[in-house]
Write a protein that holds these residues in place. Structure first.
Motif, PDB file in Angstrom:
ATOM      1  N   ALA A 126       0.916  -1.293  -0.033  1.00 38.11           N
ATOM      2  CA  ALA A 126      -0.067  -0.203  -0.512  1.00 38.11           C
ATOM      3  C   ALA A 126       0.952   1.726   0.041  1.00 38.11           C
ATOM      4  O   ALA A 126       0.795   2.006  -0.945  1.00 38.11           O
ATOM      5  CB  ALA A 126      -0.870   0.037   1.201  1.00 38.11           C
ATOM      6  N   THR A 127       2.000   1.246   0.721  1.00 41.07           N
ATOM      7  CA  THR A 127       2.831   2.237   0.931  1.00 41.07           C
ATOM      8  C   THR A 127       3.317   2.011  -0.003  1.00 41.07           C
ATOM      9  O   THR A 127       3.359   3.924  -0.948  1.00 41.07           O
ATOM     10  CB  THR A 127       3.630   2.330   2.078  1.00 41.07           C
ATOM     11  N   LEU A 128       3.570   1.238  -1.342  1.00 40.09           N
ATOM     12  CA  LEU A 128       4.296   1.558  -2.122  1.00 40.09           C
ATOM     13  C   LEU A 128       3.988   2.418  -3.493  1.00 40.09           C
ATOM     14  O   LEU A 128       4.058   3.197  -4.048  1.00 40.09           O
ATOM     15  CB  LEU A 128       5.392   0.284  -2.995  1.00 40.09           C
ATOM     16  N   CYS A 129       2.424   1.818  -2.991  1.00 48.80           N
ATOM     17  CA  CYS A 129       1.695   2.298  -4.325  1.00 48.80           C
ATOM     18  C   CYS A 129       1.140   3.782  -4.001  1.00 48.80           C
ATOM     19  O   CYS A 129       0.729   4.893  -5.050  1.00 48.80           O
ATOM     20  CB  CYS A 129       0.240   0.836  -4.242  1.00 48.80           C
ATOM     21  N   GLU A 130       1.361   3.894  -3.370  1.00 49.35           N
ATOM     22  CA  GLU A 130       1.047   4.866  -2.800  1.00 49.35           C
ATOM     23  C   GLU A 130       1.655   6.535  -3.017  1.00 49.35           C
ATOM     24  O   GLU A 130       1.755   7.563  -3.809  1.00 49.35           O
ATOM     25  CB  GLU A 130       0.803   5.448  -1.057  1.00 49.35           C
TER      26      GLU A 130
END
Length: 107
Positions: free
Chosen positions: A47-51
């Motif tokens: 999720a952090t990577l996608c953000e």
């Protein structure tokens, strides 16, 4: 590995990374049309990577996969609104169709 084999057998050029950090270190985001990211990764979460990727100029399409049951299925969208969220297990034909659509989009 099995998903990479499926995508490769359908003609997609697949590149695997062992973590979000190794993807970031490779500094190759512009070469990708789509990132298929798992929610649970060693180190930084998917999720952090996608953000981070979604915040870039002209980011690739992002598909975030999770086997986790969320109490509120909007939770992933709150974390990364431009990410398509898919619950595992999912139909492999759906994924192939989705990626074919994404890869045929003009950049």
């Amino acid at each position: 590995m099995s998903m990479a084999a499926l995508l490769g057998s359908d003609g997609f050029d697949v590149r695997l990374f062992d973590s979000a950090e190794s993807f970031i270190a490779a500094d190759e985001t512009p070469r990708f049309r789509c990132l298929l990211v798992d929610w649970l990764l060693p180190g930084m979460s998917g999720a952090t990577l996608c953000e981070r990727v979604a915040a870039l100029d002209r980011p690739p399409a992002l598909i975030l996969m999770s086997g986790t049951q969320f109490v509120d299925d909007r939770l992933p969208r709150q974390l990364a609104p431009d990410v398509e969220f898919v619950q595992k297990p999912f139909d492999p034909e759906w994924l192939l169709d989705e990626l074919a659509t994404i890869c045929n989009r003009p950049q």
